[in-house]
Scaffold this motif. Structure first.
Motif, PDB file in Angstrom:
ATOM      1  N   ASP A   6       0.822  -1.213   0.000  1.00  0.00           N
ATOM      2  CA  ASP A   6       0.000   0.000   0.000  1.00  0.00           C
ATOM      3  C   ASP A   6       0.853   1.259   0.000  1.00  0.00           C
ATOM      4  O   ASP A   6       0.533   2.247  -0.645  1.00  0.00           O
ATOM      5  N   LEU A   7       1.965   1.212   0.726  1.00  0.00           N
ATOM      6  CA  LEU A   7       2.808   2.394   0.880  1.00  0.00           C
ATOM      7  C   LEU A   7       3.803   2.573  -0.267  1.00  0.00           C
ATOM      8  O   LEU A   7       4.059   3.686  -0.709  1.00  0.00           O
ATOM      9  N   MET A   8       4.373   1.472  -0.773  1.00  0.00           N
ATOM     10  CA  MET A   8       5.505   1.568  -1.699  1.00  0.00           C
ATOM     11  C   MET A   8       5.248   1.098  -3.137  1.00  0.00           C
ATOM     12  O   MET A   8       5.981   1.494  -4.035  1.00  0.00           O
ATOM     13  N   GLN A   9       4.278   0.242  -3.350  1.00  0.00           N
ATOM     14  CA  GLN A   9       4.088  -0.322  -4.680  1.00  0.00           C
ATOM     15  C   GLN A   9       3.865   0.776  -5.723  1.00  0.00           C
ATOM     16  O   GLN A   9       3.054   1.668  -5.547  1.00  0.00           O
ATOM     17  N   ASN A  10       4.649   0.709  -6.794  1.00  0.00           N
ATOM     18  CA  ASN A  10       4.576   1.657  -7.913  1.00  0.00           C
ATOM     19  C   ASN A  10       4.925   3.090  -7.517  1.00  0.00           C
ATOM     20  O   ASN A  10       4.507   4.039  -8.176  1.00  0.00           O
ATOM     21  N   LYS A  11       5.691   3.258  -6.446  1.00  0.00           N
ATOM     22  CA  LYS A  11       6.093   4.584  -5.990  1.00  0.00           C
ATOM     23  C   LYS A  11       7.592   4.603  -5.726  1.00  0.00           C
ATOM     24  O   LYS A  11       8.198   3.595  -5.398  1.00  0.00           O
ATOM     25  N   PHE A  12       8.181   5.778  -5.850  1.00  0.00           N
ATOM     26  CA  PHE A  12       9.571   5.965  -5.450  1.00  0.00           C
ATOM     27  C   PHE A  12       9.649   5.940  -3.932  1.00  0.00           C
ATOM     28  O   PHE A  12       8.722   6.363  -3.245  1.00  0.00           O
ATOM     29  N   PHE A  13      10.774   5.445  -3.400  1.00  0.00           N
ATOM     30  CA  PHE A  13      11.047   5.565  -1.975  1.00  0.00           C
ATOM     31  C   PHE A  13      12.553   5.676  -1.783  1.00  0.00           C
ATOM     32  O   PHE A  13      13.330   5.461  -2.712  1.00  0.00           O
ATOM     33  N   ILE A  14      12.955   6.058  -0.571  1.00  0.00           N
ATOM     34  CA  ILE A  14      14.372   6.272  -0.258  1.00  0.00           C
ATOM     35  C   ILE A  14      14.745   5.427   0.949  1.00  0.00           C
ATOM     36  O   ILE A  14      13.992   5.366   1.922  1.00  0.00           O
ATOM     37  N   THR A  15      15.911   4.782   0.878  1.00  0.00           N
ATOM     38  CA  THR A  15      16.435   4.094   2.049  1.00  0.00           C
ATOM     39  C   THR A  15      17.570   4.926   2.635  1.00  0.00           C
ATOM     40  O   THR A  15      18.363   5.511   1.909  1.00  0.00           O
ATOM     41  N   ASP A  16      17.602   4.986   3.948  1.00  0.00           N
ATOM     42  CA  ASP A  16      18.622   5.719   4.698  1.00  0.00           C
ATOM     43  C   ASP A  16      19.488   4.687   5.402  1.00  0.00           C
ATOM     44  O   ASP A  16      19.024   3.974   6.288  1.00  0.00           O
ATOM     45  N   THR A  31      33.478   8.769  -1.127  1.00  0.00           N
ATOM     46  CA  THR A  31      32.407   8.668  -0.147  1.00  0.00           C
ATOM     47  C   THR A  31      31.169   8.156  -0.859  1.00  0.00           C
ATOM     48  O   THR A  31      30.767   8.692  -1.889  1.00  0.00           O
ATOM     49  N   VAL A  32      30.599   7.107  -0.297  1.00  0.00           N
ATOM     50  CA  VAL A  32      29.380   6.521  -0.857  1.00  0.00           C
ATOM     51  C   VAL A  32      28.207   7.185  -0.147  1.00  0.00           C
ATOM     52  O   VAL A  32      28.183   7.264   1.078  1.00  0.00           O
ATOM     53  N   GLY A  33      27.243   7.659  -0.904  1.00  0.00           N
ATOM     54  CA  GLY A  33      26.114   8.374  -0.332  1.00  0.00           C
ATOM     55  C   GLY A  33      25.325   7.554   0.665  1.00  0.00           C
ATOM     56  O   GLY A  33      25.280   6.325   0.607  1.00  0.00           O
ATOM     57  N   ARG A  34      24.691   8.240   1.550  1.00  0.00           N
ATOM     58  CA  ARG A  34      23.916   7.628   2.633  1.00  0.00           C
ATOM     59  C   ARG A  34      22.517   7.209   2.181  1.00  0.00           C
ATOM     60  O   ARG A  34      21.925   6.298   2.738  1.00  0.00           O
ATOM     61  N   TYR A  35      21.981   7.879   1.160  1.00  0.00           N
ATOM     62  CA  TYR A  35      20.594   7.671   0.752  1.00  0.00           C
ATOM     63  C   TYR A  35      20.522   7.029  -0.626  1.00  0.00           C
ATOM     64  O   TYR A  35      21.208   7.452  -1.550  1.00  0.00           O
ATOM     65  N   ALA A  36      19.663   6.020  -0.764  1.00  0.00           N
ATOM     66  CA  ALA A  36      19.450   5.369  -2.055  1.00  0.00           C
ATOM     67  C   ALA A  36      17.999   5.578  -2.475  1.00  0.00           C
ATOM     68  O   ALA A  36      17.075   5.334  -1.692  1.00  0.00           O
ATOM     69  N   VAL A  37      17.807   6.036  -3.708  1.00  0.00           N
ATOM     70  CA  VAL A  37      16.468   6.239  -4.253  1.00  0.00           C
ATOM     71  C   VAL A  37      16.089   4.997  -5.057  1.00  0.00           C
ATOM     72  O   VAL A  37      16.839   4.561  -5.932  1.00  0.00           O
ATOM     73  N   TRP A  38      14.922   4.459  -4.753  1.00  0.00           N
ATOM     74  CA  TRP A  38      14.410   3.271  -5.427  1.00  0.00           C
ATOM     75  C   TRP A  38      13.242   3.670  -6.336  1.00  0.00           C
ATOM     76  O   TRP A  38      12.343   4.379  -5.912  1.00  0.00           O
ATOM     77  N   SER A  39      13.294   3.185  -7.558  1.00  0.00           N
ATOM     78  CA  SER A  39      12.256   3.470  -8.543  1.00  0.00           C
ATOM     79  C   SER A  39      11.482   2.197  -8.849  1.00  0.00           C
ATOM     80  O   SER A  39      12.075   1.118  -8.968  1.00  0.00           O
ATOM     81  N   PRO A  40      10.159   2.320  -9.025  1.00  0.00           N
ATOM     82  CA  PRO A  40       9.407   1.126  -9.410  1.00  0.00           C
ATOM     83  C   PRO A  40       9.799   0.692 -10.822  1.00  0.00           C
ATOM     84  O   PRO A  40       9.978   1.517 -11.708  1.00  0.00           O
ATOM     85  N   SER A  41       9.961  -0.620 -11.003  1.00  0.00           N
ATOM     86  CA  SER A  41      10.269  -1.167 -12.320  1.00  0.00           C
ATOM     87  C   SER A  41       8.957  -1.444 -13.056  1.00  0.00           C
ATOM     88  O   SER A  41       8.016  -1.983 -12.470  1.00  0.00           O
TER      89      SER A  41
END
Length: 75
Positions: A6-16, A31-41
């Motif tokens: 319900d929260l993430m399907q077909n939506k962008f989200f970020i992991t910290d 330096t590797v960034g702290r935040y990763a952006v996830w895109s729906p495939s």
């Protein structure tokens, strides 16, 4: 699992990941960034990382990610 869908399907989200990390790539420390952006495939129901960075505000704005779609690593 329904709450996740319900929260993430077909939506962008970020992991910290909680902290920036350093790595050596081609004999150079980066330096590797702290935040990763996830895109729906498309047509798969899955996600893929599209960008990693250090500025949460910029990433949230660029990908229209609200605070409730930031997943923080618990310690």
């Amino acid at each position: 699992m329904n709450k996740w869908n319900d929260l993430m399907q077909n939506k962008f989200f970020i992991t910290d990941l909680g902290a920036e990390q350093n790595a050596i790539i081609s004999n150079e420390q980066v330096t590797v960034g702290r935040y990763a952006v996830w895109s729906p495939s498309k047509n798969s129901g899955q996600h893929a990382i599209v960008e990693v960075g250090s500025d949460l505000e910029v990433l949230q704005k660029k990908y229209s990610v609200s605070d409730d779609r930031i997943c923080r690593l618990s310690q």
